[in-house]
Motif scaffolding. Structure first.
Motif, short mmCIF file in Angstrom:
data_model
loop_
_atom_site.label_atom_id
_atom_site.label_comp_id
_atom_site.label_asym_id
_atom_site.label_seq_id
_atom_site.Cartn_x
_atom_site.Cartn_y
_atom_site.Cartn_z
N LEU A 165 0.83 -1.20 0.00
CA LEU A 165 0.00 0.00 0.00
C LEU A 165 0.87 1.25 0.00
O LEU A 165 0.61 2.21 -0.74
CB LEU A 165 -0.92 0.00 1.22
CG LEU A 165 -1.79 1.24 1.43
CD1 LEU A 165 -2.74 1.44 0.25
CD2 LEU A 165 -2.57 1.14 2.73
N SER A 166 1.91 1.25 0.81
CA SER A 166 2.81 2.39 0.87
C SER A 166 3.44 2.67 -0.49
O SER A 166 3.51 3.82 -0.94
CB SER A 166 3.91 2.13 1.91
OG SER A 166 4.85 3.19 1.92
N SER A 167 3.87 1.63 -1.17
CA SER A 167 4.50 1.82 -2.48
C SER A 167 3.51 2.35 -3.51
O SER A 167 3.88 3.11 -4.41
CB SER A 167 5.12 0.50 -2.97
OG SER A 167 4.13 -0.44 -3.33
N GLU B 259 -2.55 -12.58 -0.62
CA GLU B 259 -3.59 -12.11 0.30
C GLU B 259 -3.66 -10.59 0.32
O GLU B 259 -4.75 -10.00 0.33
CB GLU B 259 -3.32 -12.65 1.71
CG GLU B 259 -3.48 -14.17 1.83
CD GLU B 259 -3.06 -14.69 3.19
OE1 GLU B 259 -2.48 -13.89 3.98
OE2 GLU B 259 -3.30 -15.87 3.48
N ALA B 260 -2.49 -9.94 0.32
CA ALA B 260 -2.45 -8.48 0.33
C ALA B 260 -3.05 -7.90 -0.94
O ALA B 260 -3.81 -6.93 -0.90
CB ALA B 260 -1.01 -8.00 0.51
N LEU B 261 -2.72 -8.49 -2.07
CA LEU B 261 -3.25 -7.99 -3.34
C LEU B 261 -4.76 -8.17 -3.43
O LEU B 261 -5.47 -7.31 -3.98
CB LEU B 261 -2.55 -8.68 -4.50
CG LEU B 261 -1.07 -8.30 -4.70
CD1 LEU B 261 -0.44 -9.17 -5.78
CD2 LEU B 261 -0.93 -6.83 -5.05
N PHE C 32 3.80 8.49 2.57
CA PHE C 32 2.80 7.69 3.28
C PHE C 32 3.28 7.34 4.68
O PHE C 32 2.48 7.31 5.62
CB PHE C 32 2.50 6.41 2.49
CG PHE C 32 1.43 5.56 3.12
CD1 PHE C 32 0.15 6.05 3.29
CD2 PHE C 32 1.69 4.27 3.54
CE1 PHE C 32 -0.85 5.28 3.88
CE2 PHE C 32 0.71 3.48 4.12
CZ PHE C 32 -0.56 3.99 4.28
N ALA C 33 4.58 7.11 4.84
CA ALA C 33 5.12 6.81 6.16
C ALA C 33 4.84 7.96 7.13
O ALA C 33 4.62 7.74 8.32
CB ALA C 33 6.62 6.55 6.07
N GLU C 34 4.84 9.18 6.60
CA GLU C 34 4.62 10.35 7.45
C GLU C 34 3.14 10.58 7.75
O GLU C 34 2.80 11.04 8.85
CB GLU C 34 5.20 11.60 6.78
CG GLU C 34 6.72 11.60 6.70
CD GLU C 34 7.23 12.79 5.92
OE1 GLU C 34 7.74 13.74 6.56
OE2 GLU C 34 7.13 12.77 4.68
N PHE C 35 2.26 10.31 6.78
CA PHE C 35 0.84 10.58 7.05
C PHE C 35 0.03 9.31 7.26
O PHE C 35 -1.20 9.37 7.34
CB PHE C 35 0.21 11.47 5.97
CG PHE C 35 0.16 10.94 4.57
CD1 PHE C 35 -0.71 9.92 4.20
CD2 PHE C 35 0.96 11.50 3.57
CE1 PHE C 35 -0.78 9.46 2.90
CE2 PHE C 35 0.89 11.05 2.26
CZ PHE C 35 0.02 10.02 1.93
N GLN D 243 -11.01 6.23 2.07
CA GLN D 243 -10.24 7.38 1.62
C GLN D 243 -8.97 7.00 0.87
O GLN D 243 -8.21 7.88 0.49
CB GLN D 243 -9.84 8.22 2.84
CG GLN D 243 -10.98 8.90 3.55
CD GLN D 243 -11.28 10.25 2.94
OE1 GLN D 243 -11.58 10.36 1.76
NE2 GLN D 243 -11.18 11.29 3.74
N ILE D 244 -8.71 5.71 0.68
CA ILE D 244 -7.40 5.31 0.17
C ILE D 244 -7.10 5.94 -1.18
O ILE D 244 -6.01 6.46 -1.42
CB ILE D 244 -7.29 3.78 0.10
CG1 ILE D 244 -7.30 3.17 1.51
CG2 ILE D 244 -6.01 3.37 -0.60
CD1 ILE D 244 -7.18 1.68 1.54
#
Length: 230
Positions: free
Chosen positions: A26-28, A58-60, A134-137, A170-171
């Motif tokens: 998700l981050s990427s 599973e993540a996908l 994304f790491a920051e927010f 909201q993603i």
């Protein structure tokens, strides 16, 4: 006799791994490190993250439900293109169909514990960083997601909850914050607080109206952040 059920520790370990893989992918995607419409290699992701293919699959599958990736028959997964301003507006319009009803129904069943849980998410919004990556927010995004999810879960209608979950929250919108950070934290906190106040006052109709006003604001800001005109 062979134990048919995995040990609790093993189940927890697998869940932690699955969540880690999900959040890394998700981050990427949100940070734009994977180009829109690019093919996603399950084997490549597994090697990159040093995991088996199972948690990647599973993540996908989870990300497909958010609209962040798309699965094409016989071809596998690709990165979803960025939403157009029109699509973002339509996504929020769909939320306006569902979430004000969630707010009204949940407010009718409001308890001190529910109000405390909503307040906690607002406190996290105010305390979270809103920087460019994304790491920051991420914590801000999670608090925002939790606020809407808690209300949906407390509306006490599994069918409406299922519809809410399919929208991906909201993603999609948060992809536009990559590189510049969250742009509307003050507005969101103020609007969430107005919804919470309706819950505290046990006023379901005002909760509905406050949610509509919040989502209209989200729609306007989403279109603006995506470069469109409301």
């Amino acid at each position: 006799m062979t134990d048919q059920h995995p040990a609790p520790g093993r189940v927890l370990q697998r869940k932690v791994l699955a969540d880690y893989v999900y959040e890394e992918i998700l981050s990427s995607l949100i940070d734009g490190r994977r180009e829109p419409s690019a093919t996603i290699s399950i084997d490549g992701l597994a090697r990159e993250l040093n995991v088996s293919q199972t948690p990647v699959r599973e993540a996908l599958a989870r990300l497909e439900h958010t609209g962040m990736v798309r699965r094409i028959a016989l071809k596998g997964y690709t990165v979803a293109p960025l939403s157009t301003p029109k699509e973002l507006a339509q996504l929020v319009d769909a939320r306006i169909v569902i979430e004000p009803t969630n707010a009204e129904w949940a407010c009718k069943r409001a308890t001190t514990q529910l109000c405390d849980a909503l307040q906690e998410t607002i406190d996290r919004l105010g305390a979270s960083h809103t920087g460019a990556t994304f790491a920051e927010f991420r914590d801000y995004w999670q608090a925002d997601e939790d606020f809407h999810r808690i209300i949906a879960e407390n509306a006490d209608n599994p069918f409406v909850l299922a519809a809410f979950k399919t929208l991906g929250g909201q993603i999609q919108r948060f992809r536009f914050f990559a590189g510049k950070g969250v742009t509307d934290a003050d507005s969101a906190i103020r609007e969430h607080t107005a919804i919470l106040q309706a819950f505290l006052d046990r006023d379901p109709e005002r909760a509905r109206v406050a949610m509509v006003e919040h989502l209209v604001g989200v729609r306007e800001r989403s279109v603006r952040d995506s470069g469109g005109v409301e």
